[in-house]
Design a protein around this motif. Structure first.
Motif, PDB file in Angstrom:
ATOM      1  N   TYR A   1     -13.001 -18.136  -0.237  1.00 12.79           N
ATOM      2  CA  TYR A   1     -11.566 -18.254   0.000  1.00 12.79           C
ATOM      3  C   TYR A   1     -11.164 -17.153   0.973  1.00 12.79           C
ATOM      4  O   TYR A   1     -11.404 -15.974   0.708  1.00 12.79           O
ATOM      5  CB  TYR A   1     -10.779 -18.087  -1.304  1.00 12.79           C
ATOM      6  CG  TYR A   1     -10.936 -19.242  -2.252  1.00 12.79           C
ATOM      7  CD1 TYR A   1     -10.056 -20.315  -2.220  1.00 12.79           C
ATOM      8  CD2 TYR A   1     -11.971 -19.271  -3.184  1.00 12.79           C
ATOM      9  CE1 TYR A   1     -10.195 -21.383  -3.090  1.00 12.79           C
ATOM     10  CE2 TYR A   1     -12.119 -20.336  -4.055  1.00 12.79           C
ATOM     11  CZ  TYR A   1     -11.225 -21.389  -4.007  1.00 12.79           C
ATOM     12  OH  TYR A   1     -11.369 -22.444  -4.864  1.00 12.79           O
ATOM     13  N   LYS A   2     -10.550 -17.546   2.088  1.00 14.74           N
ATOM     14  CA  LYS A   2     -10.089 -16.560   3.079  1.00 14.74           C
ATOM     15  C   LYS A   2      -8.588 -16.701   3.258  1.00 14.74           C
ATOM     16  O   LYS A   2      -8.054 -17.814   3.283  1.00 14.74           O
ATOM     17  CB  LYS A   2     -10.774 -16.777   4.427  1.00 14.74           C
ATOM     18  CG  LYS A   2     -12.222 -16.389   4.450  1.00 14.74           C
ATOM     19  CD  LYS A   2     -12.783 -16.491   5.843  1.00 14.74           C
ATOM     20  CE  LYS A   2     -14.257 -16.083   5.840  1.00 14.74           C
ATOM     21  NZ  LYS A   2     -14.814 -16.107   7.184  1.00 14.74           N
ATOM     22  N   LYS A   3      -7.943 -15.543   3.387  1.00 11.87           N
ATOM     23  CA  LYS A   3      -6.503 -15.519   3.609  1.00 11.87           C
ATOM     24  C   LYS A   3      -6.191 -14.332   4.507  1.00 11.87           C
ATOM     25  O   LYS A   3      -6.645 -13.222   4.250  1.00 11.87           O
ATOM     26  CB  LYS A   3      -5.787 -15.394   2.268  1.00 11.87           C
ATOM     27  CG  LYS A   3      -4.273 -15.432   2.356  1.00 11.87           C
ATOM     28  CD  LYS A   3      -3.652 -15.524   0.977  1.00 11.87           C
ATOM     29  CE  LYS A   3      -3.257 -14.138   0.534  1.00 11.87           C
ATOM     30  NZ  LYS A   3      -2.561 -14.094  -0.737  1.00 11.87           N
ATOM     31  N   SER A   4      -5.451 -14.577   5.564  1.00 16.94           N
ATOM     32  CA  SER A   4      -5.095 -13.497   6.487  1.00 16.94           C
ATOM     33  C   SER A   4      -3.775 -12.851   6.067  1.00 16.94           C
ATOM     34  O   SER A   4      -2.811 -13.548   5.761  1.00 16.94           O
ATOM     35  CB  SER A   4      -4.965 -14.020   7.908  1.00 16.94           C
ATOM     36  OG  SER A   4      -6.220 -14.393   8.400  1.00 16.94           O
TER      37      SER A   4
ATOM     38  N   CYS B   1      -8.821  -7.428   0.008  1.00 10.30           N
ATOM     39  CA  CYS B   1      -7.724  -8.102  -0.683  1.00 10.30           C
ATOM     40  C   CYS B   1      -6.833  -7.049  -1.332  1.00 10.30           C
ATOM     41  O   CYS B   1      -7.308  -6.207  -2.083  1.00 10.30           O
ATOM     42  CB  CYS B   1      -8.264  -9.077  -1.710  1.00 10.30           C
ATOM     43  SG  CYS B   1      -9.277 -10.376  -0.968  1.00 10.30           S
TER      44      CYS B   1
ATOM     45  N   ARG C   1     -15.300 -14.386  -2.719  1.00  5.84           N
ATOM     46  CA  ARG C   1     -16.454 -15.277  -2.910  1.00  5.84           C
ATOM     47  C   ARG C   1     -16.719 -15.415  -4.402  1.00  5.84           C
ATOM     48  O   ARG C   1     -16.801 -14.426  -5.118  1.00  5.84           O
ATOM     49  CB  ARG C   1     -17.698 -14.715  -2.225  1.00  5.84           C
ATOM     50  CG  ARG C   1     -17.599 -14.730  -0.724  1.00  5.84           C
ATOM     51  CD  ARG C   1     -18.825 -14.069  -0.103  1.00  5.84           C
ATOM     52  NE  ARG C   1     -18.745 -14.196   1.344  1.00  5.84           N
ATOM     53  CZ  ARG C   1     -19.646 -14.829   2.087  1.00  5.84           C
ATOM     54  NH1 ARG C   1     -20.720 -15.342   1.529  1.00  5.84           N
ATOM     55  NH2 ARG C   1     -19.493 -14.924   3.382  1.00  5.84           N
TER      56      ARG C   1
ATOM     57  N   THR D   1     -12.046 -22.325   1.417  1.00  3.07           N
ATOM     58  CA  THR D   1     -12.097 -22.367   2.872  1.00  3.07           C
ATOM     59  C   THR D   1     -13.465 -22.851   3.333  1.00  3.07           C
ATOM     60  O   THR D   1     -13.585 -23.558   4.323  1.00  3.07           O
ATOM     61  CB  THR D   1     -11.836 -20.949   3.441  1.00  3.07           C
ATOM     62  OG1 THR D   1     -10.641 -20.442   2.855  1.00  3.07           O
ATOM     63  CG2 THR D   1     -11.692 -20.967   4.939  1.00  3.07           C
TER      64      THR D   1
ATOM     65  N   THR E   1      -8.151  -9.797   7.036  1.00  7.70           N
ATOM     66  CA  THR E   1      -8.527 -11.047   6.372  1.00  7.70           C
ATOM     67  C   THR E   1      -9.128 -10.741   5.005  1.00  7.70           C
ATOM     68  O   THR E   1     -10.132 -10.039   4.894  1.00  7.70           O
ATOM     69  CB  THR E   1      -9.538 -11.838   7.223  1.00  7.70           C
ATOM     70  OG1 THR E   1      -8.936 -12.128   8.480  1.00  7.70           O
ATOM     71  CG2 THR E   1      -9.924 -13.137   6.544  1.00  7.70           C
ATOM     72  N   CYS E   2      -8.475 -11.271   3.994  1.00  6.92           N
ATOM     73  CA  CYS E   2      -8.956 -11.142   2.615  1.00  6.92           C
ATOM     74  C   CYS E   2      -9.991 -12.238   2.392  1.00  6.92           C
ATOM     75  O   CYS E   2      -9.770 -13.398   2.736  1.00  6.92           O
ATOM     76  CB  CYS E   2      -7.774 -11.322   1.658  1.00  6.92           C
ATOM     77  SG  CYS E   2      -8.213 -11.648  -0.052  1.00  6.92           S
ATOM     78  N   GLU E   3     -11.141 -11.860   1.842  1.00  2.03           N
ATOM     79  CA  GLU E   3     -12.188 -12.842   1.554  1.00  2.03           C
ATOM     80  C   GLU E   3     -12.669 -12.669   0.123  1.00  2.03           C
ATOM     81  O   GLU E   3     -13.082 -11.583  -0.279  1.00  2.03           O
ATOM     82  CB  GLU E   3     -13.361 -12.686   2.517  1.00  2.03           C
ATOM     83  CG  GLU E   3     -14.437 -13.723   2.279  1.00  2.03           C
ATOM     84  CD  GLU E   3     -15.567 -13.640   3.276  1.00  2.03           C
ATOM     85  OE1 GLU E   3     -15.331 -13.878   4.467  1.00  2.03           O
ATOM     86  OE2 GLU E   3     -16.684 -13.324   2.840  1.00  2.03           O
TER      87      GLU E   3
END
Length: 102
Positions: free
Chosen positions: A69-72, A99, A81, A56, A77-79
């Motif tokens: 990397y981010k995912k909602s 996550c 690194r 991302t 929001t999962c992040e």
């Protein structure tokens, strides 16, 4: 003991056990997440891109290049690194927040 006190005690017991259950489930999920992400340690950054796609965001923060990397998931929001050594192009460490793995 009156009914109000009994109800209060039962409610406290219920919430205490539920909190312990949620805490246990979160710990399990974090362990699973750690196990999954540890498999990228020592690997080339291209293996991340093959599995997780393009990051991302990419942050250049000496001495690392950080793939974010981010995912909602609903409202959370999962992040993830991944800290990449730019000279060797290998993943040296990672960090993960919010996550959930089932």
């Amino acid at each position: 003991m009156n009914i109000f006190k009994k109800l209060t005690i039962l409610t406290l017991i219920f919430f205490t056990t539920q909190c312990a259950y949620v805490d246990k489930e979160i710990s399990k999920s974090q362990e699973k997440e750690k196990f999954i992400l540890e498999q990228y340690l020592g690997k080339k950054s291209s293996s991340l891109k093959e599995r997780l796609g393009e990051p991302t965001n990419i942050i250049f923060n000496s001495p690392y290049k950080i793939y974010v990397y981010k995912k909602s998931q609903l409202i959370i929001t999962c992040e993830r690194r991944f800290y990449i050594n730019p000279k060797k192009d290998i993943v040296e460490k990672f960090d993960s927040q919010n996550c959930i793995n089932k």
